[in-house]
Design a protein around this motif. Structure first.
Motif, short mmCIF file in Angstrom:
data_model
loop_
_atom_site.label_atom_id
_atom_site.label_comp_id
_atom_site.label_asym_id
_atom_site.label_seq_id
_atom_site.Cartn_x
_atom_site.Cartn_y
_atom_site.Cartn_z
N MET A 170 0.84 -1.20 0.00
CA MET A 170 0.00 0.00 0.00
C MET A 170 0.87 1.24 0.00
N PHE A 171 0.48 2.25 -0.76
CA PHE A 171 1.19 3.52 -0.79
C PHE A 171 0.40 4.56 0.00
N TYR A 172 1.08 5.27 0.90
CA TYR A 172 0.49 6.32 1.74
C TYR A 172 0.96 7.66 1.16
N ILE A 173 0.07 8.36 0.49
CA ILE A 173 0.46 9.51 -0.32
C ILE A 173 -0.51 10.67 -0.13
N GLY A 174 -0.18 11.82 -0.74
CA GLY A 174 -1.07 12.97 -0.78
C GLY A 174 -1.52 13.25 -2.20
N PRO A 175 -2.37 14.27 -2.39
CA PRO A 175 -2.88 14.58 -3.73
C PRO A 175 -1.79 14.91 -4.74
N TYR A 176 -0.73 15.56 -4.28
CA TYR A 176 0.35 15.93 -5.21
C TYR A 176 0.96 14.67 -5.82
N THR B 152 -16.41 33.17 -3.78
CA THR B 152 -16.28 31.76 -4.12
C THR B 152 -15.29 31.12 -3.17
N ASN B 153 -15.29 29.80 -3.08
CA ASN B 153 -14.38 29.11 -2.18
C ASN B 153 -12.94 29.24 -2.66
N THR B 154 -12.07 29.68 -1.77
CA THR B 154 -10.65 29.83 -2.14
C THR B 154 -9.75 29.14 -1.11
N SER B 155 -10.26 28.11 -0.46
CA SER B 155 -9.48 27.38 0.53
C SER B 155 -8.55 26.39 -0.16
N TRP B 156 -7.72 25.73 0.61
CA TRP B 156 -6.85 24.72 0.05
C TRP B 156 -7.32 23.32 0.43
N LEU B 157 -6.60 22.33 -0.04
CA LEU B 157 -6.95 20.94 0.21
C LEU B 157 -5.68 20.12 0.34
N TRP B 158 -5.66 19.27 1.37
CA TRP B 158 -4.60 18.28 1.51
C TRP B 158 -5.16 17.06 2.21
N ASN B 159 -4.60 15.92 1.94
CA ASN B 159 -4.97 14.72 2.68
C ASN B 159 -3.83 13.72 2.65
N TRP B 160 -3.87 12.78 3.60
CA TRP B 160 -3.06 11.58 3.53
C TRP B 160 -4.00 10.48 3.07
N ALA B 161 -3.60 9.78 2.03
CA ALA B 161 -4.49 8.85 1.36
C ALA B 161 -3.83 7.50 1.16
N MET B 162 -4.66 6.51 0.81
CA MET B 162 -4.20 5.14 0.63
C MET B 162 -4.41 4.68 -0.80
N GLY B 163 -3.34 4.19 -1.42
CA GLY B 163 -3.41 3.65 -2.77
C GLY B 163 -2.74 2.29 -2.82
N ILE B 164 -3.01 1.56 -3.88
CA ILE B 164 -2.45 0.20 -4.03
C ILE B 164 -1.24 0.22 -4.96
N ILE C 156 0.23 23.46 -7.96
CA ILE C 156 -0.14 22.98 -9.28
C ILE C 156 0.29 21.51 -9.35
N ALA C 157 -0.61 20.66 -9.76
CA ALA C 157 -0.34 19.21 -9.74
C ALA C 157 0.48 18.77 -10.93
N ILE C 158 1.70 19.31 -11.02
CA ILE C 158 2.69 18.86 -12.00
C ILE C 158 3.98 18.58 -11.25
N PRO C 159 4.81 17.64 -11.71
CA PRO C 159 6.01 17.26 -10.95
C PRO C 159 6.96 18.42 -10.70
N GLU C 160 6.98 19.39 -11.61
CA GLU C 160 7.95 20.49 -11.51
C GLU C 160 7.59 21.51 -10.43
#
Length: 447
Positions: A84-90, A303-315, A399-403
């Motif tokens: 299992m991988f423990y990751i975030g949205p990025y 409009t909503n201008t908040s941020w988002l983060w989580n710790w998530a579970m992937g396979i 921004i959800a890009i590797p760079e």
């Protein structure tokens, strides 16, 4: 005799040092989690309560940086040491694009009607799920997370004769912060925010300010859009707040320093993560009951201008125990698990936040001062549309890009230099515009 005893002792020592293996019929699911209280609670509860025939859950707890390094190496090299991988949205966005995560969509589809009713997929907060999806497919499930909002000391506001709007603009926040400092004196701070450079430090509040002011980093053709009046207004507001009403040693403040300052009772306003406020309301907190919570500030549109983060579970797609991992993930993100955490720890300190809407209807959470504002922030997030105008990227405080990790670090260093008058706004904007142009060109984003 002595030789026999020596051989026996040697054999016992070897057996002691050998790793423990499950029986041939048992599948061992290997997991590593980041070292924090909620991860530790999961490890403890899984050891005591997760029972499934033929499955053993083996959880290791590591410092966050060590865990990230191990899992990134594992994913990029195609290893299978961890199931299992423990990751975030990025990571979720990048890893899904690279084929480093298993698509969970077929697993959800294969659930029985009874399982679907038990799990209640629709109760998962949509913005959190969006952050872990790519190309219409779901690649991870949030364990716990956060959004962002304004936290303020109601006692100080009353002393200064001020009122906080339910949905403030950044102009409102600036004016209130300056008025607080003026009314209360030099021993008080009007407002604190992260000032320490880093894409995950000052970059978190700052990028959401850019979004609120109608700014963005690219147009739909991947042309950099840093040198705009909207971006300039956000840069100017960030500096004005911290210079006119903020802490003295601006650049040394991460969220830990901001929290400590708020706990002194001598700071009026704080913009940061929703997950932080539980400590303000804990037993023994000097500001318990004195805090108010309202929406993240908007500016050009309400409009909503908040941020988002989580710790998530992937396979891990290379795992040979994918169904067993998925079953564990369902258990750890279920309503039953939330109820279990509250049964074991009624304070809620072991309960994963911000993954399910129903959490905030439970007695342990419904009546806490920050519940309503937290739920509103979470439910109004739109990970796929972070800005006022359309953009070709996703992500709210990044921004959800590797760079972006490297680019964001450099941008916030120039932001710090601008805030402390080491460079002009023109120079900071030019540096950042040139950098994001280079990222788009070298990353092949421009078509």
């Amino acid at each position: 005799m002595k030789r026999g005893i020596s051989l026996l002792l040697a054999l016992l020592l070897v057996l002691t040092l050998m790793p423990t293996f499950a029986s041939a019929e048992t599948k061992v699911v290997n997991i590593v989690l980041a070292n924090n209280p909620l991860s530790q609670a999961l490890a403890d509860l899984a050891k005591e309560n997760y029972k499934k025939d033929g499955v053993e859950i083996n959880i290791a707890i590591l410092p966050e940086n060590d865990m990230r390094e191990k899992l990134t190496t594992e994913a990029s090299s195609g290893g299978n040491a961890y199931d299992m991988f423990y990751i975030g949205p990025y990571e979720a966005q990048t890893w899904a694009r690279n084929g480093w995560l298993e698509d969970l969509t077929p697993y959800f589809a294969a659930m029985t009607d009874e399982q679907k009713k038990w799990y209640d997929y629709d109760d998962l907060i949509p913005g959190m799920m969006q952050s872990l999806a790519y190309d219409g497919k779901q690649y991870a499930i949030p364990y716990y997370g956060e959004s962002s909002f304004i936290m303020y000391n109601k006692e100080l506001f009353e002393k200064a004769g001020l009122t906080m709007p339910e949905k403030p603009t950044w102009d409102d926040i600036y004016n209130l912060a300056v008025a607080l400092k003026k009314a209360l004196g030099e021993d008080y701070v009007g407002m604190t925010m992260r000032g320490m450079p880093g894409w995950g430090m000052s970059g978190a509040p700052f990028v959401t300010m850019v979004n609120a002011f109608g700014g963005q980093f690219y147009d739909m053709d991947w042309n950099a859009t840093v040198d705009t009046k909207e971006q300039r207004a956000a840069w100017e507001m960030y500096k004005k707040i911290l210079r006119d009403a903020g802490q003295k040693d601006i650049l040394s403040y991460s969220y830990n320093e901001c929290i400590a300052l708020m706990l002194t009772g001598k700071c009026g306003i704080y913009y940061d993560a929703t997950s932080i406020c539980s400590g303000f309301e804990a037993e023994g907190s000097p500001i318990k009951g004195k805090m108010g919570y309202v929406a993240a500030p908007h500016q050009v549109k309400e409009t909503n201008t908040s941020w988002l983060w989580n710790w998530a579970m992937g396979i891990n797609p290379k795992s040979d125990k994918k169904q067993e991992v998925f079953d564990f993930m369902l258990w750890a993100t279920s309503k039953d698990f939330i109820n279990l955490t509250l049964e074991k720890d009624p304070s809620g300190a072991s309960t994963p936040q911000a993954s399910r809407s129903s959490l905030y209807t439970l007695p342990a959470y419904a009546n806490v001062p920050y519940a309503k504002a937290t739920l509103e922030a979470l439910q109004s997030m739109d990970f796929n549309n972070p800005c006022v105008n359309p953009v070709p990227y996703t992500g709210l405080q990044y921004i959800a890009i590797p760079e972006f990790a490297d680019a964001g670090d450099k941008m916030t260093q120039w932001l710090a230099e601008y805030v402390t008058d080491q460079i002009t706004l023109d120079q900071a904007i030019k540096n950042t515009q040139d950098l994001f142009t280079q990222v788009a060109d070298e990353g092949g984003y421009k078509k």
